[in-house]
Scaffold this active site. Sequence first.
Site, PDB file in Angstrom:
ATOM      1  N   HIS A  30       3.243   6.984  -6.780  1.00  0.00           N
ATOM      2  CA  HIS A  30       2.514   8.198  -7.142  1.00  0.00           C
ATOM      3  C   HIS A  30       3.447   9.413  -7.085  1.00  0.00           C
ATOM      4  CE1 HIS A  30      -1.743  10.219  -6.767  1.00  0.00           C
ATOM      5  NE2 HIS A  30      -1.129  10.516  -7.900  1.00  0.00           N
ATOM      6  N   HIS A  54       1.754   4.754  -2.755  1.00  0.00           N
ATOM      7  CA  HIS A  54       1.939   6.198  -2.575  1.00  0.00           C
ATOM      8  C   HIS A  54       3.300   6.636  -3.112  1.00  0.00           C
ATOM      9  CE1 HIS A  54      -1.637   7.050  -0.286  1.00  0.00           C
ATOM     10  NE2 HIS A  54      -1.322   6.243   0.713  1.00  0.00           N
ATOM     11  N   HIS A  90       0.831  -1.214   0.000  1.00  0.00           N
ATOM     12  CA  HIS A  90       0.000   0.000   0.000  1.00  0.00           C
ATOM     13  C   HIS A  90       0.860   1.256   0.000  1.00  0.00           C
ATOM     14  CE1 HIS A  90      -3.494   2.555   1.193  1.00  0.00           C
ATOM     15  NE2 HIS A  90      -2.524   3.275   1.765  1.00  0.00           N
ATOM     16  N   GLU A  91       1.780   1.338   0.940  1.00  0.00           N
ATOM     17  CA  GLU A  91       2.583   2.553   1.043  1.00  0.00           C
ATOM     18  C   GLU A  91       3.476   2.750  -0.177  1.00  0.00           C
ATOM     19  OE1 GLU A  91       2.001   4.852   3.089  1.00  0.00           O
ATOM     20  OE2 GLU A  91       0.598   3.665   4.277  1.00  0.00           O
TER      21      GLU A  91
END
Length: 758
Positions: free
Chosen positions: A513, A510, A506-507
């Site tokens: 991104h 980020h 998940h991280e």
Amino acid sequence: MRIPFVLAATLALSAPVLAQTVPTQAASAASATAANALIAPSPLPLQYPPFDKIRDEDIGPALEQGMAEQLKEVQAIASNPQAPTFDNTIVALERSGRLLQRANALLGNLVGADANPARLKLQGDFAPRMAAHRDAIALNAQLFARVESLWQRRTTLGLDAQEQRLVERHYNSLVRAGAKLDDAGKARMKAINAELATLGARFNQNVLSEVNDSAVVVDKAEDLAGLSDEQIAGAAAAAKARGLEGKYLIALLNTTGQPVLAQLENRALRERIYKASVARGSRGNEFDNTALVSRVATLRAERARLLGFATHADFVLSDETARTPKAVNAMLSQLAPAAVAAARREGQDLQAMIDREQAARHQPSFPLAAWDWSFYTEKVRAAKYGFDESQLKPYLEMRNVLENGVFYAAGQLYGLTFKERKDLPVYHKDVLVYDVFNADGTQLAIFLADMYARPSKRGGAWMNAYVDQSGLFNQKPVVANHLNIPKPADGKPTLLTWDEVNTMFHEFGHALHGMFSNVKYPSMAGTRVPRDFVEYPSQVNEMWATWPSVLANYAKHYKTGEAMPRDLLDKVLAAHKFNQGFATTEYLSAAMLDQRWHQLTLDQVPAASGVMDFEAKALRADGFDYAAVPPRYRTPYFSHIMGGYAAGYYAYIWSEVLDADTVEWFKANGGLKRELGDVFRDRLLSQGGSQEALTLFRSVVGHEPEIAPLLERRGLVIDKPMAATNAGDKPAKRAATKTAPKTATQGATKPAEKAATK
């Protein structure tokens, strides 16, 4: 003596005179500046921070100088005798404040990742001053007049779409900061913001202190039955570090649930740990946050009213994709009954397991409690699927998951490669550093991985940027991921839970991104997108944790290197929906609690003594009256809503609608394929905030958001599910077949190429 910030711009203009009249002081200041490693951009690759050169005493002077420089720059823009243009106003604002941004980002990142008394004091001292500094810019009438003039003429200035959007963003930002208020309103706005900044810093410091203060001390090793030898050794080492030789310390994370509750056989100890966890921030001690919560909610409600909004939630959501509290309430209230019903069904299975076990022991049964949930969940998982968490962990060694799982998936999907480097300084010895390269061999970014929990680190998991991508400044990103994985004793392997594996993926979503950002203007870069959109790409990246080829590449025994047995791997995949009632309920109850706090009008906010009672009543009113599943965060340690997620914690489930739709798009078009990764990168991840969020989503999946994939993923059944996440959107009829992109870049929207130099 510090110079009041309101005079900084004036004094900066008179610096040459001061230099002539006080030469000794000027020379001393110049010497101090030269010795301060924060003042000039870092000479290290990609402006990576020189952590080994930066002293805590450098940060304050850098912030001071940065504020003075930016105020001087902004005043020059505001008082420019030339008519406002895109370049001399908007681009000039984008160029301002580089030193301040660098110093402020460093302080914020270090306070989160490795706090110490000096850094915490700096944060507390500068929080209200930074708020005042932002207000001095946002409430500058001359500046607003120039920006408003451009906003009014934005369609006639010959700007491209991205430049028009940038004008609109600057205008809206100033309006939302109070630029249209009268003098009395502006004065009150400044006072509110200063107090909120001080309270926010104090809240976060209390949370960190309370987590450490609430750690549970255990006297006997036998009470830790169920933990691995490595975990027990780690608990002994933690106790020794606090001067508790011969004892064992169970450190807490900043969530209601604690990982060890899934393993500890001693029910009394489980209860003790759970109660220590949920009492944090409301114990009446020096770290009690209830008064802070009441005051923050009051100030936020007052600020919203000052700006013409009914509540803080109305104010926040008007700038998100959700737009209104009504839209958020509609989704959350639709999901909540189904989630609680699913959790109760799961609870019945757990209770049946408890009853059987107690009967087999010829002992009376007991009702399922919150501190029993994780423990008996593992037993039910083993009974239903033939495995439990302890069987998985030997195959989930941390570095292997990172390098052969997270990085491997990014390599397959986007062509990235990673090379660890040990020549760059780090702020803590546990931090790993990697160069990140594109498929053509060019450097994309530098990535830091800070995985371990420690007393100086705040709870949770997050991504931050030390250097943001910017075409304007020709900058490439330096980004970091932070988790809170318990560190084992020296020489022992770091074996992850499945939740920790998922969080790592998940991280890194980020991080992608931030690293893939390819825009010109800094204020549009990376994750500068609506809060209820920012979690979407990171949640999509979670899908690769269970993608068969990725899972097979990293799920290998830490001792033997043998792959996870196929039957165990299949069981993991089959159990993907297991315990989703609990997971959804604990999240939704926190999300709705956030909305309840921020949908209060000014006269409805409870006093400090009523904070916990308000929480209890709000949870009951929303149907979360199932004590076995408490909210993921309770109000006094709900750091998200004291920070950037105020009225925005719903963003995870809102974003998950987009995520689930996008996962379906990936699967329908072949899954882990480079051409799909290129489309997702080019059309969405690289665009930052340069386009409307839902426009970016539609450019990838080709249709409006639909909630059905999310419901199927979580195993929830609801009546008449809503069709789209944005209440203002009318869902388009979806084509019967999904269309795969013809080429990797076809249809991709690229950033404007226009040069905007001064």
